[in-house]
Scaffold this motif. Structure first.
Motif, PDB file in Angstrom:
ATOM      1  N   ALA A 170     -14.168  69.781  50.546  1.00 16.20           N
ATOM      2  CA  ALA A 170     -13.086  69.301  51.151  1.00 16.20           C
ATOM      3  C   ALA A 170     -12.577  68.664  49.813  1.00 16.20           C
ATOM      4  N   LYS A 171     -13.392  68.054  48.861  1.00 14.29           N
ATOM      5  CA  LYS A 171     -13.317  66.902  47.691  1.00 14.29           C
ATOM      6  C   LYS A 171     -12.785  68.327  46.738  1.00 14.29           C
ATOM      7  N   GLN A 172     -13.468  69.578  46.447  1.00 12.65           N
ATOM      8  CA  GLN A 172     -12.756  70.303  45.655  1.00 12.65           C
ATOM      9  C   GLN A 172     -11.630  71.260  46.035  1.00 12.65           C
ATOM     10  N   LEU A 173     -12.000  72.057  47.399  1.00  7.37           N
ATOM     11  CA  LEU A 173     -11.164  72.890  47.385  1.00  7.37           C
ATOM     12  C   LEU A 173      -9.765  72.027  48.374  1.00  7.37           C
ATOM     13  N   SER A 174      -9.813  71.053  48.836  1.00  9.35           N
ATOM     14  CA  SER A 174      -8.533  70.802  49.715  1.00  9.35           C
ATOM     15  C   SER A 174      -7.183  70.141  48.831  1.00  9.35           C
ATOM     16  N   THR A 175      -6.835  70.055  49.264  1.00  8.32           N
ATOM     17  CA  THR A 175      -5.194  69.559  48.871  1.00  8.32           C
ATOM     18  C   THR A 175      -4.607  68.883  48.618  1.00  8.32           C
ATOM     19  N   ASP A 176      -5.167  67.626  50.026  1.00  7.17           N
ATOM     20  CA  ASP A 176      -5.086  66.927  50.808  1.00  7.17           C
ATOM     21  C   ASP A 176      -5.990  65.318  50.805  1.00  7.17           C
ATOM     22  N   ASP A 177      -5.730  64.611  50.278  1.00  8.44           N
ATOM     23  CA  ASP A 177      -6.786  63.597  49.374  1.00  8.44           C
ATOM     24  C   ASP A 177      -7.688  63.200  50.543  1.00  8.44           C
ATOM     25  N   ASP A 178      -6.424  62.921  51.695  1.00  9.11           N
ATOM     26  CA  ASP A 178      -7.367  62.254  52.952  1.00  9.11           C
ATOM     27  C   ASP A 178      -8.315  63.168  53.896  1.00  9.11           C
ATOM     28  N   SER A 179      -8.843  65.019  53.168  1.00  6.58           N
ATOM     29  CA  SER A 179      -9.117  65.558  53.870  1.00  6.58           C
ATOM     30  C   SER A 179     -10.609  64.750  53.574  1.00  6.58           C
ATOM     31  N   PRO A 180     -11.510  64.095  52.784  1.00  5.64           N
ATOM     32  CA  PRO A 180     -13.186  64.370  51.736  1.00  5.64           C
ATOM     33  C   PRO A 180     -13.254  63.476  53.515  1.00  5.64           C
ATOM     34  N   ALA A 181     -12.162  62.688  53.726  1.00  5.73           N
ATOM     35  CA  ALA A 181     -12.643  61.414  55.044  1.00  5.73           C
ATOM     36  C   ALA A 181     -12.433  62.457  56.480  1.00  5.73           C
ATOM     37  N   PHE A 182     -11.452  62.961  56.534  1.00 10.14           N
ATOM     38  CA  PHE A 182     -10.750  63.734  57.709  1.00 10.14           C
ATOM     39  C   PHE A 182     -12.368  64.209  58.424  1.00 10.14           C
ATOM     40  N   VAL A 183     -12.624  65.313  57.237  1.00  8.67           N
ATOM     41  CA  VAL A 183     -13.986  66.159  57.382  1.00  8.67           C
ATOM     42  C   VAL A 183     -14.759  65.828  58.053  1.00  8.67           C
ATOM     43  N   ASN A 184     -15.552  64.666  56.700  1.00  6.66           N
ATOM     44  CA  ASN A 184     -16.628  63.202  57.073  1.00  6.66           C
ATOM     45  C   ASN A 184     -16.408  62.738  59.223  1.00  6.66           C
ATOM     46  N   GLY A 185     -15.544  62.544  58.791  1.00  9.22           N
ATOM     47  CA  GLY A 185     -15.226  61.910  60.374  1.00  9.22           C
ATOM     48  C   GLY A 185     -15.379  62.883  62.010  1.00  9.22           C
ATOM     49  N   VAL A 186     -15.032  63.739  61.298  1.00  7.85           N
ATOM     50  CA  VAL A 186     -14.396  65.327  62.630  1.00  7.85           C
ATOM     51  C   VAL A 186     -16.103  65.255  62.793  1.00  7.85           C
ATOM     52  N   LEU A 187     -17.038  65.443  61.764  1.00  7.16           N
ATOM     53  CA  LEU A 187     -18.070  66.632  61.354  1.00  7.16           C
ATOM     54  C   LEU A 187     -19.344  64.557  62.210  1.00  7.16           C
ATOM     55  N   GLY A 188     -18.986  64.246  61.570  1.00  5.93           N
ATOM     56  CA  GLY A 188     -19.827  62.466  62.369  1.00  5.93           C
ATOM     57  C   GLY A 188     -19.921  63.018  64.032  1.00  5.93           C
ATOM     58  N   GLN A 189     -18.700  62.940  63.969  1.00  5.31           N
ATOM     59  CA  GLN A 189     -18.849  63.180  65.473  1.00  5.31           C
ATOM     60  C   GLN A 189     -19.379  64.588  66.348  1.00  5.31           C
ATOM     61  N   LEU A 190     -19.231  65.035  65.655  1.00  2.08           N
ATOM     62  CA  LEU A 190     -20.014  66.250  66.040  1.00  2.08           C
ATOM     63  C   LEU A 190     -21.425  66.625  65.790  1.00  2.08           C
ATOM     64  N   VAL A 191     -22.021  65.620  64.937  1.00  2.00           N
ATOM     65  CA  VAL A 191     -23.632  65.829  64.851  1.00  2.00           C
ATOM     66  C   VAL A 191     -23.831  64.274  65.820  1.00  2.00           C
ATOM     67  N   ALA A 192     -23.242  63.803  66.369  1.00  2.00           N
ATOM     68  CA  ALA A 192     -23.281  63.110  68.121  1.00  2.00           C
ATOM     69  C   ALA A 192     -23.833  64.223  68.844  1.00  2.00           C
ATOM     70  N   VAL A 193     -23.331  65.179  69.059  1.00  4.83           N
ATOM     71  CA  VAL A 193     -23.568  65.960  69.817  1.00  4.83           C
ATOM     72  C   VAL A 193     -24.229  67.275  69.626  1.00  4.83           C
ATOM     73  N   ALA A 194     -24.581  67.902  68.508  1.00  7.98           N
ATOM     74  CA  ALA A 194     -25.536  68.492  68.185  1.00  7.98           C
ATOM     75  C   ALA A 194     -26.412  68.888  69.123  1.00  7.98           C
ATOM     76  N   ASP A 195     -27.329  68.101  69.248  1.00  6.67           N
ATOM     77  CA  ASP A 195     -28.431  67.962  69.455  1.00  6.67           C
ATOM     78  C   ASP A 195     -28.356  68.522  71.323  1.00  6.67           C
ATOM     79  N   GLN A 196     -27.446  68.350  72.435  1.00  4.16           N
ATOM     80  CA  GLN A 196     -27.053  68.020  73.380  1.00  4.16           C
ATOM     81  C   GLN A 196     -26.145  69.816  73.701  1.00  4.16           C
ATOM     82  N   VAL A 197     -25.497  70.180  71.956  1.00  2.00           N
ATOM     83  CA  VAL A 197     -24.786  71.106  72.577  1.00  2.00           C
ATOM     84  C   VAL A 197     -26.438  72.542  71.869  1.00  2.00           C
TER      85      VAL A 197
END
Length: 173
Positions: free
Chosen positions: A121-148
């Motif tokens: 996201a840092k390398q490819l996204s044009t939105d400066d907020d994308s790395p933090a946004f991607v990190n936040g969404v994936l942090g939530q997915l990590v929390a449910v990954a074992d369950q899924v």
């Protein structure tokens, strides 16, 4: 260059970046990403101007394509006040790859999937907020990954048990 930077520029990082490129292009052209990757593999064999498509890139593209609806639903469930369609296409591709790795790649630690996605996201996204946004969404997915993963494994076991039943003639398989 530090050890972390060297690792990020390794073969898997390059394969992930190429997978983002292919998924992005397939979405923009409204074409099947698996077919697009196969076309690029074939083209690379005959045209030395086209970079070879790494095996892990093909694994990622196929995995995302085969699980697209599931991945999109899992991502969408964790966007909070956003829709998947509203995200930049490159961010969608990055999230899909990382989500596939979180839920289906047994050889990729969750922290690696998240770190790689944030770096992309840092390398490819044009939105400066994308790395933090991607990190936040994936942090939530990590929390449910074992369950899924556990639910998917239970479904697979159930499907195997059903297929081990009697065949049409009534005899055991």
């Amino acid at each position: 260059m530090s050890g972390t930077q060297k690792k990020r520029l390794g073969a898997r990082h390059k394969a992930r970046k190429r997978a983002v490129d292919l998924l992005f292009e397939a979405e923009a052209r409204d074409t099947d990403p698996i077919d697009l990757a196969a076309d690029r593999v074939a083209l690379a064999l005959t045209d030395d101007q086209v970079a070879p498509v790494p095996p892990y890139t093909r694994t990622l593209v196929r995995g995302v394509a085969e699980h697209l609806d599931e991945l999109d639903q899992l991502i969408a469930d964790h966007l909070h006040e956003w829709t998947l369609a509203r995200l930049p296409a490159v961010d969608r591709a990055i999230l899909r790859i990382a989500a596939w790795e979180l839920f289906h790649a047994t050889d990729v630690p969750p922290v690696v999937a998240v770190d790689e996605a944030v770096e992309l996201a840092k390398q490819l996204s044009t939105d400066d907020d994308s790395p933090a946004f991607v990190n936040g969404v994936l942090g939530q997915l990590v929390a449910v990954a074992d369950q899924v993963r556990a639910a998917a494994a239970a479904t697979s076991v159930h499907a195997v048990e059903k297929s081990d039943g009697p065949d049409r003639s009534g005899s055991q398989q």
